[in-house]
Design a protein around this motif. Structure first.
Motif, PDB file in Angstrom:
ATOM      1  N   PRO A 247     -66.666  36.553 -17.301  1.00 20.03           N
ATOM      2  CA  PRO A 247     -66.063  36.498 -18.638  1.00 20.03           C
ATOM      3  C   PRO A 247     -66.787  35.500 -19.533  1.00 20.03           C
ATOM      4  O   PRO A 247     -67.074  34.375 -19.125  1.00 20.03           O
ATOM      5  CB  PRO A 247     -64.628  36.032 -18.372  1.00 20.03           C
ATOM      6  N   ARG A 248     -67.084  35.916 -20.739  1.00 17.49           N
ATOM      7  CA  ARG A 248     -67.745  35.004 -21.687  1.00 17.49           C
ATOM      8  C   ARG A 248     -66.854  33.814 -22.038  1.00 17.49           C
ATOM      9  O   ARG A 248     -67.351  32.799 -22.516  1.00 17.49           O
ATOM     10  CB  ARG A 248     -68.157  35.754 -22.941  1.00 17.49           C
ATOM     11  N   SER A 249     -65.580  33.944 -21.788  1.00 18.87           N
ATOM     12  CA  SER A 249     -64.675  32.820 -22.041  1.00 18.87           C
ATOM     13  C   SER A 249     -64.875  31.701 -21.024  1.00 18.87           C
ATOM     14  O   SER A 249     -64.433  30.576 -21.239  1.00 18.87           O
ATOM     15  CB  SER A 249     -63.218  33.293 -22.023  1.00 18.87           C
ATOM     16  N   ASN A 250     -65.543  32.005 -19.895  1.00 17.29           N
ATOM     17  CA  ASN A 250     -65.791  30.999 -18.855  1.00 17.29           C
ATOM     18  C   ASN A 250     -67.190  30.409 -19.014  1.00 17.29           C
ATOM     19  O   ASN A 250     -68.038  30.497 -18.131  1.00 17.29           O
ATOM     20  CB  ASN A 250     -65.657  31.622 -17.464  1.00 17.29           C
ATOM     21  N   LEU A 251     -67.429  29.792 -20.137  1.00 18.95           N
ATOM     22  CA  LEU A 251     -68.712  29.150 -20.403  1.00 18.95           C
ATOM     23  C   LEU A 251     -68.814  27.876 -19.571  1.00 18.95           C
ATOM     24  O   LEU A 251     -67.909  27.046 -19.580  1.00 18.95           O
ATOM     25  CB  LEU A 251     -68.837  28.817 -21.894  1.00 18.95           C
ATOM     26  N   PHE A 252     -69.903  27.747 -18.823  1.00 15.58           N
ATOM     27  CA  PHE A 252     -70.105  26.551 -18.011  1.00 15.58           C
ATOM     28  C   PHE A 252     -70.746  25.488 -18.898  1.00 15.58           C
ATOM     29  O   PHE A 252     -71.957  25.408 -19.059  1.00 15.58           O
ATOM     30  CB  PHE A 252     -70.989  26.864 -16.802  1.00 15.58           C
TER      31      PHE A 252
ATOM     32  N   ARG B 283     -82.092  27.389 -20.102  1.00 10.30           N
ATOM     33  CA  ARG B 283     -82.679  27.900 -21.335  1.00 10.30           C
ATOM     34  C   ARG B 283     -81.759  28.945 -21.969  1.00 10.30           C
ATOM     35  O   ARG B 283     -82.116  29.593 -22.925  1.00 10.30           O
ATOM     36  CB  ARG B 283     -84.030  28.525 -21.042  1.00 10.30           C
ATOM     37  N   SER B 284     -80.601  29.098 -21.407  1.00  6.82           N
ATOM     38  CA  SER B 284     -79.620  30.059 -21.890  1.00  6.82           C
ATOM     39  C   SER B 284     -78.233  29.510 -21.573  1.00  6.82           C
ATOM     40  O   SER B 284     -78.090  28.370 -21.169  1.00  6.82           O
ATOM     41  CB  SER B 284     -79.846  31.404 -21.189  1.00  6.82           C
ATOM     42  N   ARG B 285     -77.220  30.320 -21.706  1.00 11.17           N
ATOM     43  CA  ARG B 285     -75.860  29.911 -21.373  1.00 11.17           C
ATOM     44  C   ARG B 285     -75.530  30.317 -19.946  1.00 11.17           C
ATOM     45  O   ARG B 285     -76.044  31.310 -19.450  1.00 11.17           O
ATOM     46  CB  ARG B 285     -74.868  30.568 -22.317  1.00 11.17           C
ATOM     47  N   LEU B 286     -74.670  29.555 -19.319  1.00  9.56           N
ATOM     48  CA  LEU B 286     -74.190  29.875 -17.980  1.00  9.56           C
ATOM     49  C   LEU B 286     -72.694  30.171 -18.048  1.00  9.56           C
ATOM     50  O   LEU B 286     -71.960  29.498 -18.761  1.00  9.56           O
ATOM     51  CB  LEU B 286     -74.413  28.705 -17.023  1.00  9.56           C
ATOM     52  N   TYR B 287     -72.268  31.162 -17.296  1.00  9.88           N
ATOM     53  CA  TYR B 287     -70.857  31.525 -17.200  1.00  9.88           C
ATOM     54  C   TYR B 287     -70.455  31.460 -15.737  1.00  9.88           C
ATOM     55  O   TYR B 287     -71.296  31.551 -14.848  1.00  9.88           O
ATOM     56  CB  TYR B 287     -70.623  32.935 -17.760  1.00  9.88           C
ATOM     57  N   PHE B 288     -69.169  31.296 -15.480  1.00 12.90           N
ATOM     58  CA  PHE B 288     -68.715  31.137 -14.103  1.00 12.90           C
ATOM     59  C   PHE B 288     -67.453  31.949 -13.862  1.00 12.90           C
ATOM     60  O   PHE B 288     -66.780  32.382 -14.799  1.00 12.90           O
ATOM     61  CB  PHE B 288     -68.461  29.661 -13.785  1.00 12.90           C
ATOM     62  N   GLU B 289     -67.137  32.125 -12.598  1.00 14.73           N
ATOM     63  CA  GLU B 289     -65.884  32.749 -12.181  1.00 14.73           C
ATOM     64  C   GLU B 289     -65.517  32.177 -10.825  1.00 14.73           C
ATOM     65  O   GLU B 289     -66.390  31.838 -10.025  1.00 14.73           O
ATOM     66  CB  GLU B 289     -66.035  34.267 -12.090  1.00 14.73           C
ATOM     67  N   HIS B 290     -64.230  32.035 -10.581  1.00 15.74           N
ATOM     68  CA  HIS B 290     -63.739  31.575  -9.287  1.00 15.74           C
ATOM     69  C   HIS B 290     -64.150  32.606  -8.236  1.00 15.74           C
ATOM     70  O   HIS B 290     -63.974  33.814  -8.438  1.00 15.74           O
ATOM     71  CB  HIS B 290     -62.220  31.444  -9.342  1.00 15.74           C
ATOM     72  N   ALA B 291     -64.716  32.151  -7.137  1.00 14.19           N
ATOM     73  CA  ALA B 291     -65.201  33.064  -6.091  1.00 14.19           C
ATOM     74  C   ALA B 291     -64.095  33.977  -5.577  1.00 14.19           C
ATOM     75  O   ALA B 291     -64.356  35.134  -5.234  1.00 14.19           O
ATOM     76  CB  ALA B 291     -65.811  32.265  -4.943  1.00 14.19           C
TER      77      ALA B 291
END
Length: 64
Positions: free
Chosen positions: A41-46, A15-23
């Motif tokens: 980072p908002r640049s990492n949009l899933f 219901r929203s945006r998901l972002y990710f980062e390498h562990a």
């Protein structure tokens, strides 16, 4: 209450945006701490493009 994330064997719905980062970029927990805040980072949009980039990196033998 409405949940913001729903998943089953066929789909993942948000219901929203998901972002990710390498562990490996998250760092370790300090001694004696059982949690920490991480900033994604908002640049990492899933999204489709983000997932394809992750899969391409893995397919090319990269560490992801």
């Amino acid at each position: 209450m409405r949940t913001w994330l729903d998943q089953d064997h066929d789909r993942l719905i948000t219901r929203s945006r998901l972002y990710f980062e390498h562990a490996g970029n998250l760092g370790e927990l300090p001694e004696g701490q059982d949690r920490k805040t991480v900033h994604l980072p908002r640049s990492n949009l899933f999204d489709v493009a983000g997932l394809q980039a992750i899969m391409a990196t893995i397919g090319d033998g990269g560490d992801w």
